[in-house]
Design an enzyme around this catalytic site. Structure first.
Site, PDB file in Angstrom:
ATOM      1  N   LYS A 190       0.855  -1.190   0.000  1.00 33.12           N
ATOM      2  CA  LYS A 190       0.000   0.000   0.000  1.00 33.12           C
ATOM      3  C   LYS A 190       0.890   1.238   0.000  1.00 33.12           C
ATOM      4  O   LYS A 190       1.541   1.541   0.995  1.00 33.12           O
ATOM      5  CB  LYS A 190      -0.929   0.041   1.217  1.00 33.12           C
ATOM      6  N   GLU A 265      10.359   0.707  10.173  1.00 35.13           N
ATOM      7  CA  GLU A 265      11.366   1.756   9.925  1.00 35.13           C
ATOM      8  C   GLU A 265      10.658   3.074  10.191  1.00 35.13           C
ATOM      9  O   GLU A 265       9.826   3.508   9.404  1.00 35.13           O
ATOM     10  CB  GLU A 265      11.842   1.714   8.465  1.00 35.13           C
ATOM     11  N   CYS A 299      13.853  10.406   6.727  1.00 36.06           N
ATOM     12  CA  CYS A 299      13.804   9.890   8.095  1.00 36.06           C
ATOM     13  C   CYS A 299      15.138  10.061   8.791  1.00 36.06           C
ATOM     14  O   CYS A 299      15.202  10.233   9.998  1.00 36.06           O
ATOM     15  CB  CYS A 299      13.416   8.423   8.064  1.00 36.06           C
ATOM     16  N   GLU A 400      10.552  15.510  15.593  1.00 30.55           N
ATOM     17  CA  GLU A 400      10.862  15.333  14.173  1.00 30.55           C
ATOM     18  C   GLU A 400      10.040  16.340  13.380  1.00 30.55           C
ATOM     19  O   GLU A 400       8.810  16.345  13.447  1.00 30.55           O
ATOM     20  CB  GLU A 400      10.517  13.910  13.729  1.00 30.55           C
TER      21      GLU A 400
END
Ligand code: NAD
Length: 497
Positions: A190, A265, A299, A400
């Site tokens: 997906k 992850e 990331c 983040e």
């Protein structure tokens, strides 16, 4: 410039027309008929509509994947899977212009960068091809009475559900599909609803290469309507997920029903440490691009910058000048260094952090908002931004941001900077700039992060495991460990006396 044939090939995703998703070897719409739009983040133009898949579509994709896993695919020998992966790699090589252009249009990454990703993706496909014939169990001596031979078998896990984010669709897809094909699993992938188009192009190449129906399925849709049913599906054996830590946590909960294997992850707030003896010619641009590459939507962004106090002011000044010199623009322009963010929502999120910085006492050195160039008004652009005078407790040093924002802080001793670098719930990556060999070893050993780069950044190789410590996730992509995550180990005992 982009070749004319590539432009022609891509016209179908440029013109706002409808693209179908790929289930059981067929191009289909969502059973509900619902669609979602994919827009170019550089100018808002409609690129395509794609099906808005939901539970019923996930059900039929998982069922197609199960039938393929139990059926024809299970009879493919390792060598045949290897040949297939090599063929896919050759097709990717031939169509790389299309794949890179598709990523640029769909999620804004500058074309120079999407093109440069070629060797990494081809390297992954060929690495997995090599591994397909190298997977093996072991004969293990046992201490049982009598004569009993014992050995292990490595068996394909089954149906894998893969959920990926929008920031690197091609590489993220191949990091999931490659090991599935190498090990003999089947997969339902997906893509992100923000950037679904390249995975559909990848499905075309899979079909062209001769991947049997049902082995690779792509279901487009949102996280809640298509991602969540995949994560909780009782006939999915494993979920591989790349995305935010919060979504990763909900996937763990959703996976509990059938105890499916999970690898994650997730996000990061990676430290970059610049020691007093660093080579600044190298350290300044590398530390800058450790965050600004892909407009900070990576990331592994090295967004907490610790600089030795003796060189801090000079470093920050040079960093600010570098940031101001970067060329913002539409990713389709080969000269563009910084493209737009993925969406207006993401831009608003980053603008919020740009307000938090000064409000909590940080000093703006470069950037700090939307660019005022008229030609960028329709895109989701944010200037490359450097804050100095940041402290560890400020919001911009803790959370983040997933945007082009560097938080620079001085440090005095190595012990201190190691402790501060590790004082985060995340542990994805870290960078060190020093010319001192023992210092490099000492610091890299002490950092709690899945990847540590010394005098470089972003180095990722298919043969080297990549993944997180702490809340950056678990499981590894790349390396032999990655393949083992798609395999079950069976112990077999045979009495021979
Ligand atoms: P996200 O978590 O919002 O979405 C990622 C994917 O999960 C999308 O496909 C989305 O549709 C799906 N999703 C959302 N909610 C879901 C749910 N409840 N159940 C199942 N699926 C769901 O992340 P994003 O905003 O697309 O990407 C940014 C995040 O991804 C950042 O935190 C970034 O650090 C992380 N990321 C990590 C890596 C890595 O390798 N560690 C790589 C890229 C991005």
């Amino acid at each position: 410039m982009i070749a004319q044939t590539t432009r022609n090939n891509l016209r179908r995703i440029l013109d706002g027309s409808h693209r179908q998703m790929f289930i059981g070897g067929e191009w289909v719409d969502a059973l509900s008929g619902a669609v979602i739009e994919s827009r170019n983040p550089a100018n808002g133009a409609l690129l395509a509509t794609v099906p808005a898949g939901s539970q019923a579509d996930i059900d039929r994709a998982v069922s197609a994947a199960r039938v393929a896993f139990e059926g024809p695919w299970s009879r493919f020998k390792p060598y045949e899977r290897q040949v297939l992966l090599l063929k896919i790699a050759d097709l990717f090589e031939r169509h790389w212009d299309e794949l890179s252009l598709s990523d640029t249009l769909d999620m804004g990454m500058p074309i120079a960068r999407t093109r440069a990703g070629k060797n990494r993706v081809l390297g992954m496909l060929r690495f997995y091809a090599g591994q397909a014939t190298a997977l093996h169990g072991e004969t293990i001596a046992n201490s049982l009475p009598g004569e009993i031979v014992s050995y292990t078998r490595r068996e394909a896990l089954g149906v894998v559900g893969a959920i990926i984010p929008w920031n690197a669709p091609t590489a993220a897809s191949i990091w999931k599909i490659g090991p599935a094909l190498a090990t003999g699993c089947t997969i339902v992938l997906k893509p992100s609803e923000e950037a679904p188009l390249t995975p559909l192009l990848i499905a075309e190449l899979m079909a062209e290469a001769g991947v049997p129906a049902g082995v690779v399925n792509i279901v487009t849709g949102t996280g809640s309507n298509a991602g969540a049913p995949l994560a909780s599906h009782p006939d999915v054996d494993k979920i591989v997920f790349t995305g935010s830590t919060a979504t990763g946590q909900s996937i763990i909960r959703a996976s509990a029903g059938n105890l499916k294997r999970v690898s994650l992850e997730l996000g990061g707030k990676s430290p970059v440490i610049v020691c007093e003896d660093a080579d600044l010619e190298r350290a300044v641009p590398t530390a800058a691009m450790a965050v600004f590459a892909n407009s900070g939507q990576i990331c592994i962004a090295g967004s907490r910058l610790f600089v030795a106090r003796a060189i801090h002011d000079e470093f920050v000044e040079r960093l600010g000048a570098f940031a101001k010199g970067l060329r913002l623009g539409d990713g389709i322009d080969p000269g563009t260094e910084i493209g737009p963010l993925i969406s207006g929502r993401q831009r608003e999120r980053v603008l919020h952090y740009l307000g938090e910085g000064p409000a909590e006492g940080a000093t703006l050195v470069a950037g700090g908002g939307r660019p005022d160039r008229g030609d960028l008004a329709q895109g989701h652009y944010i200037e490359p931004t450097v804050f100095a005078g940041v402290t560890d407790t400020m919001t911009i040093a803790r959370e983040e941001i997933f945007g082009p924002v560097i938080a620079a802080m001085p440090f005095d001793t190595i012990e201190e900077v190691i402790q501060r670098a590790n004082a985060t719930p995340y542990g994805l990556a870290a960078g060190i700039f020093t010319q001192n060999l023992s210092g490099a070893h000492r610091i890299s050993n002490a950092l709690k992060a899945g990847s540590v780069w010394v005098n470089t950044y972003h180095a990722i190789d298919p043969a080297v495991p990549f993944g997180g410590y702490k809340m950056s996730g678990y499981g590894r992509e790349g390396g032999i460990e990655h393949l083992h995550e798609y395999l079950n180990t069976k112990g077999v005992f045979i009495r021979i006396d």
